[in-house]
Write an enzyme that holds these catalytic residues in place. Structure first.
Site, PDB file in Angstrom:
ATOM      1  N   LYS A 197     -13.831  -3.607  -4.226  1.00 32.93           N
ATOM      2  CA  LYS A 197     -14.905  -2.271  -4.151  1.00 32.93           C
ATOM      3  C   LYS A 197     -14.064  -1.179  -4.959  1.00 32.93           C
ATOM      4  O   LYS A 197     -14.715  -0.161  -5.452  1.00 32.93           O
ATOM      5  CB  LYS A 197     -15.134  -1.991  -2.750  1.00 32.93           C
TER       6      LYS A 197
ATOM      7  N   LYS B 214      -9.002  -9.775  -9.103  1.00 35.45           N
ATOM      8  CA  LYS B 214      -9.857  -9.920  -7.966  1.00 35.45           C
ATOM      9  C   LYS B 214     -10.896  -8.925  -7.763  1.00 35.45           C
ATOM     10  O   LYS B 214     -10.853  -7.683  -8.030  1.00 35.45           O
ATOM     11  CB  LYS B 214      -9.231  -9.841  -6.623  1.00 35.45           C
TER      12      LYS B 214
ATOM     13  N   LYS C 236       0.862  -1.193   0.076  1.00 34.16           N
ATOM     14  CA  LYS C 236      -0.020  -0.130   0.057  1.00 34.16           C
ATOM     15  C   LYS C 236       0.748   1.231   0.049  1.00 34.16           C
ATOM     16  O   LYS C 236       0.512   2.483  -0.582  1.00 34.16           O
ATOM     17  CB  LYS C 236      -0.900   0.017   1.210  1.00 34.16           C
TER      18      LYS C 236
END
Length: 338
Positions: A201, A198, A115
């Site tokens: 959201k 994958k 991240k």
């Protein structure tokens, strides 16, 4: 007192609706595991703060996530279902665990590295860096034995085990050392429009994501518009036929039929037949769940009552554990006022 092994798991309230991957990868398996375990399920809203949030939206999404847990079959009478921030012991224990966590071992957590690499280290918060120690606190507060997680969280459970052992070695036996239980392979659900990625959201397009709170007609349309390939054969081959394989995986989860049995049932049939069957199976499961979740959300006072009662049940376990930890590390107990 239950003799079943204690289980803890949770999800972030990071969207208005959970998606089909959350249902198959977590909720479906939680529902089964609550039967054989002393289960505690949490909406981990403190973890959601590791990235910027709209405060009003976060509160709404927290209620929506809890409502979908219940609608999907998590029983707040049988299991404990609560909101993480309603039990202050989570963040209080996390601080103690921070003090016995090495900077180097925290830096090696792959989720933080990934991240931080995407957004830049300067924009990554200390909260994101310390996410794994808060997760460890979530688990260790409840003498958790079983932690159902996806592959991407396994490293965090390993850190939790290390911290439990380290604390026990330094301060005396205090924590149960938990075991990670990796979720079934069916947990990996891919985007309907990009079946090599994958389902998420944060997908570039909503067209490939099936949300639990979608209108039934919207759900059916998304599935019937799923990307497949030019070949008409319905068989599972993740490399050559990712779209068809994804649809078979979804159908297997919703019908409890093994993929090879499904392949056999579609011999001589086309992709239209497969998509219609998948759409019907998903809608048949999600429509009553959607109805139940919306009923709960229409009565927020009742939902809050359920969450409040469950937070008290969680606190009754967590607070004594925190007090033991404070005593062990030498923190002075607050004198009672006279």
């Amino acid at each position: 007192m239950s003799t079943a092994p204690r289980l803890f798991s949770g999800m972030q309230p990071s969207a208005d609706s959970l998606q089909i991957g959350n249902y198959i990868g977590a909720l479906l398996q939680w529902r089964e595991m609550q039967v054989t375990n002393d289960a505690i399920f949490c909406v981990v809203d403190l973890h959601a703060l590791t990235v910027p949030q709209d405060p009003k939206l976060l509160a709404e999404q927290t209620r929506k996530t809890a409502a979908q847990y219940i609608a999907a079959g998590i029983d707040p009478e049988k299991s404990i279902l609560f909101v993480q921030s309603h039990v202050p012991a989570h963040s209080q224990l996390a601080w103690i665990l921070n003090t016995i966590t090495g900077f180097g071992e925290a830096s090696r957590m792959t989720q933080f590295k990934d991240k931080a690499a995407r957004s830049g280290t300067d924009s990554a918060s200390v909260g994101l860096f310390a996410y794994p120690t808060l997760m460890a606190a979530d688990i260790l507060l409840y003498d958790t034995v079983v932690v159902p997680v996806g592959d991407d969280q396994k490293q965090h459970v390993e850190l939790t085990r290390d911290l439990a052992g380290r604390f026990n070695s330094r301060f005396g036996e205090t924590f149960v050392v938990p075991e990670a239980v990796i979720m079934k392979e069916t947990a990996r659900i891919y985007d309907l429009q990009n079946p090599t990625a994958k389902m998420s959201k944060s997908a570039a397009s909503d067209a490939g994501v099936v949300w639990m709170l979608d209108e039934p007609a919207v759900t059916a349309k998304k599935i019937k518009s799923a990307v497949t390939d030019d070949d008409r054969e319905i068989r599972f081959d993740r490399g050559a036929k990712p779209g068809v394989s994804n649809l078979l995986t979804i159908l297997s989860a919703f019908t409890d039929e093994p993929v090879p049995v499904l392949e056999e049932s579609f011999v001589g049939k086309g992709y239209g037949d497969l998509k219609t069957t998948v759409a019907d199976a998903v809608v048949a499961t999600f429509e009553p769940m959607r109805t139940r979740a919306l009923e709960l959300l229409e009565d927020p006072a009742e939902l809050d009552r359920i969450l409040g009662n469950n937070a008290e049940r969680a606190l009754a376990i967590a607070q004594p554990k925190l007090e033991t930890v404070y005593d062990r590390v030498g923190l002075l107990r607050r004198p009672r006022s006279r």
